[in-house]
Design a protein around this motif. Structure first.
Motif, PDB file in Angstrom:
ATOM      1  N   LEU A 116       0.806  -1.219   0.000  1.00  0.00           N
ATOM      2  CA  LEU A 116       0.000   0.000   0.000  1.00  0.00           C
ATOM      3  C   LEU A 116       0.843   1.274   0.000  1.00  0.00           C
ATOM      4  O   LEU A 116       0.307   2.370  -0.059  1.00  0.00           O
ATOM      5  CB  LEU A 116      -0.939   0.004   1.215  1.00  0.00           C
ATOM      6  N   ASN A 117       2.161   1.117   0.101  1.00  0.00           N
ATOM      7  CA  ASN A 117       3.109   2.236   0.085  1.00  0.00           C
ATOM      8  C   ASN A 117       2.868   3.240   1.210  1.00  0.00           C
ATOM      9  O   ASN A 117       3.054   4.443   1.035  1.00  0.00           O
ATOM     10  CB  ASN A 117       3.114   2.948  -1.283  1.00  0.00           C
ATOM     11  N   LEU A 118       2.457   2.744   2.380  1.00  0.00           N
ATOM     12  CA  LEU A 118       2.334   3.625   3.541  1.00  0.00           C
ATOM     13  C   LEU A 118       3.712   3.821   4.157  1.00  0.00           C
ATOM     14  O   LEU A 118       4.636   3.059   3.899  1.00  0.00           O
ATOM     15  CB  LEU A 118       1.369   3.031   4.567  1.00  0.00           C
ATOM     16  N   ARG A 119       3.837   4.870   4.971  1.00  0.00           N
ATOM     17  CA  ARG A 119       5.105   5.082   5.666  1.00  0.00           C
ATOM     18  C   ARG A 119       4.936   5.179   7.177  1.00  0.00           C
ATOM     19  O   ARG A 119       5.908   5.247   7.909  1.00  0.00           O
ATOM     20  CB  ARG A 119       5.866   6.287   5.114  1.00  0.00           C
ATOM     21  N   ARG A 120       3.670   5.186   7.651  1.00  0.00           N
ATOM     22  CA  ARG A 120       3.415   5.280   9.089  1.00  0.00           C
ATOM     23  C   ARG A 120       2.166   4.471   9.431  1.00  0.00           C
ATOM     24  O   ARG A 120       1.150   4.565   8.741  1.00  0.00           O
ATOM     25  CB  ARG A 120       3.191   6.735   9.488  1.00  0.00           C
ATOM     26  N   ILE A 121       2.268   3.670  10.502  1.00  0.00           N
ATOM     27  CA  ILE A 121       1.125   2.941  11.041  1.00  0.00           C
ATOM     28  C   ILE A 121       1.058   3.274  12.523  1.00  0.00           C
ATOM     29  O   ILE A 121       2.076   3.243  13.215  1.00  0.00           O
ATOM     30  CB  ILE A 121       1.280   1.413  10.867  1.00  0.00           C
ATOM     31  N   GLU A 122      -0.108   3.599  12.987  1.00  0.00           N
ATOM     32  CA  GLU A 122      -0.254   3.919  14.407  1.00  0.00           C
ATOM     33  C   GLU A 122      -1.338   3.070  15.037  1.00  0.00           C
ATOM     34  O   GLU A 122      -2.092   2.384  14.346  1.00  0.00           O
ATOM     35  CB  GLU A 122      -0.524   5.402  14.611  1.00  0.00           C
ATOM     36  N   LEU A 123      -1.401   3.126  16.355  1.00  0.00           N
ATOM     37  CA  LEU A 123      -2.403   2.378  17.107  1.00  0.00           C
ATOM     38  C   LEU A 123      -2.568   2.995  18.481  1.00  0.00           C
ATOM     39  O   LEU A 123      -1.729   3.778  18.927  1.00  0.00           O
ATOM     40  CB  LEU A 123      -1.996   0.902  17.233  1.00  0.00           C
ATOM     41  N   GLY A 124      -3.637   2.615  19.138  1.00  0.00           N
ATOM     42  CA  GLY A 124      -3.860   2.948  20.546  1.00  0.00           C
ATOM     43  C   GLY A 124      -4.056   1.655  21.303  1.00  0.00           C
ATOM     44  O   GLY A 124      -4.715   0.733  20.811  1.00  0.00           O
ATOM     45  N   VAL A 125      -3.472   1.573  22.492  1.00  0.00           N
ATOM     46  CA  VAL A 125      -3.578   0.368  23.312  1.00  0.00           C
ATOM     47  C   VAL A 125      -3.815   0.791  24.758  1.00  0.00           C
ATOM     48  O   VAL A 125      -3.202   1.744  25.242  1.00  0.00           O
ATOM     49  CB  VAL A 125      -2.321  -0.536  23.170  1.00  0.00           C
ATOM     50  N   LEU A 126      -4.723   0.097  25.437  1.00  0.00           N
ATOM     51  CA  LEU A 126      -4.990   0.407  26.838  1.00  0.00           C
ATOM     52  C   LEU A 126      -3.727   0.192  27.657  1.00  0.00           C
ATOM     53  O   LEU A 126      -3.020  -0.799  27.474  1.00  0.00           O
ATOM     54  CB  LEU A 126      -6.119  -0.470  27.381  1.00  0.00           C
TER      55      LEU A 126
END
Length: 182
Positions: A116-126
């Protein structure tokens, strides 16, 4: 071992069972809600119409694709910022701690960066979901901040840790370099 495949309508009964499991939802950022099958079918139909900015995959046994072990999603894909948000759920308790989540997160990271040619992946975790935090750190995610007491879970507010991985960080990971050397 395991593989990812796009979520299918046939998976919805199993996912509905998980989304109605209060103990499972207590570990995730989403609030617990009673969700009937019609709601999950509508949720799936909305996904089908939003595939240009989301990827939802079932995590399955590679020898028995009908055995769904979990769900991993890459949502809010932004083609200008080249970013997305990852979510994962390993459904049944007996499947946790077996490396399924590590496999799925690594596969989705590779898909995001190299297909997908992304350069950043983020997330939230408890903040109290220590197994998930260890999983994300092991797969290269870095803590970026905390949303203090942002989620109401089981009668109290819990903070959400924000984590992300950049493509260049991922490509500099020692484990990835050793895979590429083989």
């Amino acid at each position: 071992m395991y593989k990812l495949r796009e979520l299918e309508r046939i998976d919805l009964d199993r996912i509905n069972k998980w989304r109605n499991d209060q103990n499972l939802i207590a570990c995730l950022g989403a609030p617990y809600r009673y969700i009937n099958e019609d709601v999950d079918h509508e949720w799936y139909e909305k996904y089908l119409h939003a595939r240009n900015n989301s990827v939802r995959c079932a995590i399955v046994d590679d020898k028995q694709e009908e055995v769904v072990l979990g769900l991993i999603s890459l949502l809010d894909i932004n083609s200008i910022n080249r970013s997305g948000v990852i979510h994962i759920m390993i459904g049944d308790n007996e499947n946790r701690g077996k490396g399924i989540g590590t496999f799925a997160v690594n596969e989705m990271i590779k898909h995001a960066f190299y297909n997908l040619n992304l350069r950043r992946i983020e997330l939230g975790v408890l903040e109290n979901n220590l197994p998930a935090i260890r999983l994300y750190e092991k797969t290269g995610f870095v803590r970026e901040g905390v949303k203090r007491e942002s989620n109401y879970k089981n009668g109290k507010y819990v903070s959400m840790i924000i984590m992300a991985i950049l493509r260049e960080d991922y490509e500099s990971m020692p484990s990835l370099r050793s895979e590429n050397d083989e």
